[in-house]
Design a protein around this motif. Sequence first.
Motif, mmCIF file in Angstrom:
data_model
loop_
_atom_site.group_PDB
_atom_site.id
_atom_site.type_symbol
_atom_site.label_atom_id
_atom_site.label_comp_id
_atom_site.label_asym_id
_atom_site.label_seq_id
_atom_site.Cartn_x
_atom_site.Cartn_y
_atom_site.Cartn_z
ATOM 1 N N GLY A 218 0.798 -1.211 0.000
ATOM 2 C CA GLY A 218 0.000 0.000 0.000
ATOM 3 C C GLY A 218 0.829 1.258 0.000
ATOM 4 O O GLY A 218 1.993 1.268 -0.395
ATOM 5 N N LEU A 228 -6.798 4.517 11.237
ATOM 6 C CA LEU A 228 -7.516 3.261 11.039
ATOM 7 C C LEU A 228 -7.508 2.421 12.310
ATOM 8 O O LEU A 228 -8.532 1.837 12.686
ATOM 9 N N MET A 287 -14.921 3.101 1.463
ATOM 10 C CA MET A 287 -14.833 2.787 2.876
ATOM 11 C C MET A 287 -15.543 3.820 3.748
ATOM 12 O O MET A 287 -16.321 3.483 4.638
ATOM 13 N N VAL A 334 -8.899 -2.317 4.456
ATOM 14 C CA VAL A 334 -8.108 -1.117 4.183
ATOM 15 C C VAL A 334 -6.666 -1.273 4.663
ATOM 16 O O VAL A 334 -5.779 -0.544 4.230
ATOM 17 N N GLU A 337 -3.878 -1.396 2.124
ATOM 18 C CA GLU A 337 -3.725 -0.154 1.371
ATOM 19 C C GLU A 337 -2.910 0.884 2.115
ATOM 20 O O GLU A 337 -2.388 1.826 1.504
ATOM 21 N N SER A 393 -12.816 8.019 10.093
ATOM 22 C CA SER A 393 -12.904 7.319 8.807
ATOM 23 C C SER A 393 -12.684 8.283 7.648
ATOM 24 O O SER A 393 -12.144 7.891 6.598
ATOM 25 N N VAL A 396 -8.970 8.497 7.341
ATOM 26 C CA VAL A 396 -8.443 7.273 6.705
ATOM 27 C C VAL A 396 -8.630 7.323 5.197
ATOM 28 O O VAL A 396 -7.712 7.041 4.415
ATOM 29 N N GLN A 397 -9.829 7.703 4.757
ATOM 30 C CA GLN A 397 -10.128 7.784 3.331
ATOM 31 C C GLN A 397 -9.240 8.799 2.644
ATOM 32 O O GLN A 397 -8.766 8.596 1.513
ATOM 33 N N VAL A 400 -5.821 7.206 2.170
ATOM 34 C CA VAL A 400 -5.855 6.156 1.145
ATOM 35 C C VAL A 400 -5.854 6.775 -0.239
ATOM 36 O O VAL A 400 -5.193 6.272 -1.175
#
Length: 402
Positions: A218, A228, A287, A334, A337, A393, A396-397, A400
């Motif tokens: 990732g 996360l 996600m 996730v 990643e 979250s 986190v997104q 990513v």
Amino acid sequence: MADLKALSISGDSDNADTAVRRRSLIAACSAHAVHDGLTDLIYVLLPIWQAQFSISYALVGLLRGSYSGMMAGFQLLASRMAKRWGRERMLVGGTALAGVAYLIAGQAGGLTVLLVALLLGGLGASTQHPLASSLITDTYEVGGGVKEALAQYNFAGDIGKTLIPGMVGLLLVVVSWQASVTLMGLLGLAAAGLLWWLIPAREEQASSKGKAAKAITGTGSATGLRALLLTGTLDSAVRMGFLTFLPFLLKSKGAGTAGIGLALSLLFVGGAFGKLLCGYLGARIGMMKTVWITESATSLSILLAVWLPLAGMMAMLPLLGLALNGTSSVLYGVVPELASAGKREQAFALFYTCTIGGGALSPVLFGRLGDVAGVSTALITLAAILLFTLPLSWLVQKEVSS
């Protein structure tokens, strides 16, 4: 002629690899089902132990947390010991130890013996997640079927959570809790024997692993991984806290022992399908959106569980289970990643340790809150804390996507 011979050898090799993968998957799924079933069986037994030993909610939380705490704390050590003693021995031995722990619990005449039994059970259970999941990863091609195999592995755990607590809930109608727990100990020992027979020899695993595709790495985002881990920890803490209080909430609404077992089965059936559904949903809408849907639904459902009468609560438990367990499968996907190159296994180990550790600590902390302010207040607090996963979250997104 030589070409035909080579083709025959290649076909035999492919068939052998397929057999190794199939046996590895069945072994890992069996281990996950039995261990998760034995772990969540504790929720059915907590109200019985509270009445038997006249203990507070804080001590109830300690009993639950002791099992989960040992399971979380020794996972990294179990992975290291597997490199020296062998993964097969550690996984079989851990399953046997969990069975022995339930045999001891079935003979417990006091709180001390029961606590020791739960600590031993958690120690045995610590081998399952890291070793069974790595067994699948090592014997399946990363680019081919490993994700599908891991999905089946996760689903098997929820099947165990559904069947074993439900079966013991029915057994408790006709036999004592000591006899029921002893039977579950024998089930653990039988599962250890099955694993010893099923798990392929190390040479067979090495042959299959040598043909595996190169792992996909990732972004290596430390910020995203920390966010996360915190998201997973909060999600697990709320889930374990709710499950700890659920039997007492049901009891306060008039449910008996069989009713509590049925309620847990309904919850876990919903959870099993939630993992499949949310994995699909996460792939379609992402996600962050999936987590926002599941966590908001979980928070609202916990509040409804507090306020609804018993019949209404029982009817909504499958939907609550769907949202309650579904988030974990999305977060789990996730991890690769965000892991750095060559550190995917360490990232998974950290994720398991943090989430199970949060789940172990939560019953103790919220058990104390339940003693002071009551079960309903503790559950409402859990519902509020869960909303902190929404901004996490989003972070986190962001990592990513960057």
